[in-house]
Scaffold this active site. Structure first.
Site, PDB file in Angstrom:
ATOM      1  CD  GLU A 134      -8.953  -2.861  -1.148  1.00  0.00           C
ATOM      2  OE1 GLU A 134      -9.447  -2.897  -0.013  1.00  0.00           O
ATOM      3  OE2 GLU A 134      -8.185  -3.749  -1.573  1.00  0.00           O
ATOM      4  CG  ASP A 183      -1.721  -1.254   1.418  1.00  0.00           C
ATOM      5  OD1 ASP A 183      -2.116  -1.853   0.409  1.00  0.00           O
ATOM      6  OD2 ASP A 183      -1.954  -1.649   2.588  1.00  0.00           O
TER       7      ASP A 183
HETATM    8  O1  FUB Z   1      -3.252  -3.609   3.392  1.00  0.00           O
HETATM    9  C1  FUB Z   1      -4.565  -3.887   3.815  1.00  0.00           C
HETATM   10  C2  FUB Z   1      -5.535  -3.568   2.728  1.00  0.00           C
HETATM   11  O2  FUB Z   1      -5.248  -4.320   1.570  1.00  0.00           O
HETATM   12  C3  FUB Z   1      -5.503  -2.147   2.227  1.00  0.00           C
HETATM   13  O3  FUB Z   1      -6.088  -1.228   3.098  1.00  0.00           O
HETATM   14  C4  FUB Z   1      -6.175  -2.318   0.927  1.00  0.00           C
HETATM   15  O4  FUB Z   1      -6.092  -1.230   0.068  1.00  0.00           O
HETATM   16  C5  FUB Z   1      -5.493  -3.559   0.402  1.00  0.00           C
HETATM   17  O5  FUB Z   1      -4.264  -3.263  -0.196  1.00  0.00           O
END
Ligand code: FUB
Length: 327
Positions: free
Chosen positions: A226, A19
């Protein structure tokens, strides 16, 4: 001797990282990643296997230098409101200090977004005692615009709990829209000048097609899942994000930081592993995409590694699709 960074190669290998939110601060590239833990927890739909506890800030002087791990910048045990799952963070500079924005589950197992401050881009960061009032869900990304107004974009489906907030309050059994209904968009909220709270209640961003129709929830190739990121290039705002179940980084463009955004295409094709998450940053006269995959752990979803590659615009401002494994 420490190794110089190379495109499409893990920036660091001594810890798992994911991320990546990259920014240029004080003439260097600072990367704010999640710090994935090396554990054997089972994968769940809710993402319990992403059990991160702290943040390490990485930095690169330039693209011919090694990547430095600046050590622990913030730990969940030092955040009074947070219980677990320190997921994707971002950082911003304003008021002569650095702000680290991060999601975590509170003591009721509800994702909230917190902020911590430091005089140094690498931290350590001192957290506020409570989360940002009115914040929820995951994946904060903050744009400080040219007029110094700051916007936080956030939200994620499934484990990120965005579906549970459709009425404005947390409904544990809340579900997303039907496939034929408009998809849920990311949320946006303007930050107050001190960067510690929202000016108004967060609003949902709309992502539409070229004809002005909303992208539908069943359109998994294009709908938001997301990991929002907003950057500006030649007067246009670019919202890029993960499509989740179809594993790409897609993007949409707007003349306004609060949208609506018009869907344009794919920036990054699927990477090794379920999740994909990125950021886009200009350094000197070039643009770069920071992203992660699971190549360092041979595909274990919660043990990821951060990489970068160059990003290219077409004459009309659209972005060329990147396949990071193409030789
Ligand atoms: O790293 C945990 C979660 O996985 C993140 O918040 C999302 O965007 C995905 O990458």
């Amino acid at each position: 001797m420490e190794k110089t960074v190379k495109p499409n190669t893990p920036l660091v290998e001594h810890i798992y990282t994911a991320d990546p939110s990259a920014h240029v601060f004080e003439g260097k590239i600072y990367i704010y990643p999640s710090h994935d833990l090396d554990h054997d927890g089972a994968s769940t739909h809710e993402g319990e296997h992403y059990a991160m506890e702290d943040y390490h800030v990485l930095s690169i002087d330039h693209f011919q230098s090694p990547c430095i791990d600046n050590g622990e910048a913030l730990h969940v045990k030092d955040v009074p409101w947070a219980k677990k799952q320190m997921w994707a963070p971002d950082a911003a500079y304003k008021n002569n200090q650095y702000y680290l924005f991060f999601p975590a589950k509170d003591h009721n197992d509800i994702f909230r977004i917190g902020v911590a401050v430091s005089p140094n881009p690498a931290g350590p960061f001192t957290p506020e005692k409570d989360y940002i009032p009115g914040s929820f869900s995951i994946d904060p990304a903050v744009l400080v615009d040219d007029d110094q107004k700051s916007y936080m974009y956030f939200g994620g489906l499934w484990g990120g709990q965005l579906e549970k907030w459709r009425t404005g309050t947390f409904l544990p059994e809340g579900e997303g829209p039907a496939p034929s209904e408009p998809a849920l968009g990311p949320m946006v909220a303007e930050l107050t000048d001190d960067m510690l709270s929202f000016k108004d209640a967060p609003q949902e961003l709309s992502i539409i097609d070229e004809e002005g129709n909303p992208i539908l929830a069943g359109d998994e190739e294009r709908r938001y899942f997301e990991g929002p990121w907003v950057h500006k290039y030649k007067g246009n705002y670019y919202l890029s994000y993960s499509t989740g179940t179809t594993h790409t980084i897609a993007y949409a463009m707007s003349k306004n930081p609060q949208g609506p955004f018009v869907f344009k295409g794919t920036i990054l094709t699927p990477v090794i592993g379920w999740t994909t998450h990125h950021s886009i940053v200009q350094f000197e006269d070039k643009w770069y995409l920071f992203y992660h995959d699971c190549s360092l752990s041979d595909g274990v979803d919660h043990k990821r590694c951060v990489k970068y590659t160059e990003l290219t615009y077409n004459e009309d401002g659209t972005i060329q699709t990147i396949d990071p494994y193409q030789k």
